[in-house]
Design a protein around this motif. Structure first.
Motif, short mmCIF file in Angstrom:
data_model
loop_
_atom_site.label_atom_id
_atom_site.label_comp_id
_atom_site.label_asym_id
_atom_site.label_seq_id
_atom_site.Cartn_x
_atom_site.Cartn_y
_atom_site.Cartn_z
N GLY A 170 6.66 9.04 -4.89
CA GLY A 170 5.91 8.95 -3.64
C GLY A 170 4.62 8.17 -3.75
N PRO A 171 4.01 7.86 -2.60
CA PRO A 171 2.73 7.15 -2.57
C PRO A 171 1.69 7.89 -3.40
CG PRO A 171 3.68 7.22 -0.37
CD PRO A 171 4.55 8.10 -1.23
N CYS A 172 0.93 7.11 -4.17
CA CYS A 172 -0.11 7.68 -5.04
C CYS A 172 -1.22 6.64 -5.23
CB CYS A 172 0.50 8.09 -6.37
SG CYS A 172 -0.51 9.23 -7.34
N PRO A 173 -1.79 6.15 -4.11
CA PRO A 173 -2.76 5.05 -4.22
C PRO A 173 -4.13 5.55 -4.67
CG PRO A 173 -2.57 5.73 -1.95
CD PRO A 173 -1.57 6.56 -2.71
N PRO A 174 -4.95 4.68 -5.20
CA PRO A 174 -6.34 5.04 -5.50
C PRO A 174 -7.11 5.21 -4.20
CG PRO A 174 -6.02 2.70 -5.84
CD PRO A 174 -4.67 3.27 -5.55
N PRO A 175 -8.27 5.86 -4.24
CA PRO A 175 -9.07 6.00 -3.02
C PRO A 175 -9.40 4.63 -2.42
CG PRO A 175 -9.91 7.45 -4.74
CD PRO A 175 -8.88 6.56 -5.39
N GLY A 176 -9.37 4.59 -1.13
CA GLY A 176 -9.65 3.32 -0.46
C GLY A 176 -8.89 3.19 0.84
N LYS A 177 -8.70 1.99 1.24
CA LYS A 177 -8.02 1.69 2.50
C LYS A 177 -6.57 2.15 2.44
CE LYS A 177 -6.89 -2.19 5.56
NZ LYS A 177 -6.98 -3.67 5.74
N PRO A 178 -6.04 2.79 3.52
CA PRO A 178 -4.64 3.19 3.53
C PRO A 178 -3.71 2.00 3.32
CG PRO A 178 -5.83 4.24 5.33
CD PRO A 178 -6.76 3.22 4.72
N ARG A 179 -2.60 2.28 2.65
CA ARG A 179 -1.63 1.22 2.35
C ARG A 179 -0.35 1.40 3.18
NH1 ARG A 179 -1.80 0.48 -4.25
NH2 ARG A 179 -4.03 -0.01 -4.42
N GLN A 180 0.38 0.29 3.28
CA GLN A 180 1.64 0.30 4.01
C GLN A 180 2.82 0.48 3.04
OE1 GLN A 180 1.74 -2.79 7.40
NE2 GLN A 180 0.31 -3.66 5.91
N TYR A 181 3.69 1.42 3.39
CA TYR A 181 4.89 1.67 2.59
C TYR A 181 6.09 1.31 3.45
CZ TYR A 181 1.58 3.92 -0.46
OH TYR A 181 0.50 4.15 -1.29
N VAL A 182 6.78 0.26 3.04
CA VAL A 182 7.87 -0.29 3.84
C VAL A 182 9.22 0.18 3.28
CG1 VAL A 182 8.97 -2.38 4.69
CG2 VAL A 182 6.48 -2.30 4.43
N PHE A 183 9.99 0.83 4.14
CA PHE A 183 11.35 1.24 3.81
C PHE A 183 12.29 0.20 4.42
CE2 PHE A 183 8.80 5.01 3.70
CZ PHE A 183 9.38 5.85 2.76
N ARG A 184 13.08 -0.41 3.57
CA ARG A 184 14.03 -1.43 4.04
C ARG A 184 15.46 -0.94 3.84
NH1 ARG A 184 9.85 -4.77 1.93
NH2 ARG A 184 9.05 -6.23 3.49
N LEU A 185 16.23 -1.01 4.90
CA LEU A 185 17.64 -0.63 4.87
C LEU A 185 18.48 -1.90 4.86
CD1 LEU A 185 20.00 1.47 5.30
CD2 LEU A 185 19.68 1.06 7.75
N TYR A 186 19.44 -1.99 3.93
CA TYR A 186 20.33 -3.14 3.85
C TYR A 186 21.78 -2.66 4.03
CZ TYR A 186 16.29 -5.46 1.70
OH TYR A 186 15.05 -5.99 1.44
#
Length: 212
Positions: free
Chosen positions: A159-175
């Motif tokens: 799962g997402p585990c970013p350092p403190p800071g601006k929120p990040r985008q997590y893109v789920f791609r279905l193929y």
């Protein structure tokens, strides 16, 4: 035979030869030295083979989740700050010729390029229209679904585990694929992407956000 008759016959014979030669010259294709047999066929005159793909543009499929809405925050339960389990995902109607599905999740804002959080492939479309949350971190499942390595070096969801800071985008791609991927052992995203090349017939996309 008299001299006049002999000369006349020779003249008629000469005229016949000249006419025959003229006809041969007119029937011979210009610029070739072949006088008999089948004329040489030029490469650009051969029938052209259509090498373009017979598959139309990829079908767009809606990818959704009970866990979060598109472009909204992913709950902490599905991150390293919580239980760190994979989220629920669902998709719309699939073309009947779909053989398998692949889902890849990436942090597209990670420094140095996308960071892979999940690789799961050979999802059988005939058996399910969604993935429940909390898929175990195994390699092969009873329905032949498989998981690859994430960029944490582990199988399955990370799962997402970013350092403190601006929120990040997590893109789920279905193929959507028209093939089953036969890949030996644990593989990463790059290996799965190479195997999918030329087999993608549809795509879906869902974006979640997470920050700390």
């Amino acid at each position: 035979m008299g001299l006049r008759e002999s000369v006349g016959m020779k003249c008629r014979a000469g005229i016949l030869v000249m006419v025959t030669c003229a006809l041969m010259v007119e029937c011979t294709p210009s610029g070739t030295t072949e006088k008999s047999g089948t004329p040489e066929v030029q490469a650009d005159s051969l029938p052209k083979t259509d090498t373009s793909s017979t598959t139309s543009s990829p079908v767009l499929i809606e990818l959704t989740s009970k866990t979060f809405h598109s472009d909204s925050t992913i709950p902490a339960k599905y991150t390293c700050d919580g239980a760190n389990v994979s989220p629920h995902l669902a998709w719309g109607m699939l073309p009947h010729y779909t053989k398998t599905l692949t889902i890849i999740c990436e942090d597209i804002d990670a420094p140095g390029g996308p960071w892979t959080h999940w690789v799961i492939y050979n999802i059988p479309p005939a058996q399910q229209q969604d993935l429940p949350e909390n898929i175990p971190q195994g390699l092969v499942f009873p329905n032949d679904m498989r998981q690859g390595l994430n960029d944490f070096g582990k199988l399955g969801w990370g799962g997402p585990c970013p350092p403190p800071g601006k929120p990040r985008q997590y893109v789920f791609r279905l193929y959507l694929l028209d093939a089953i991927l036969h890949l030996p052992g644990p593989v990463d995203k790059a290996a799965v992407m190479r195997a999918m090349k030329g087999h993608v017939i549809g795509e879906g996309r869902l974006v979640g956000v997470y920050g700390r």
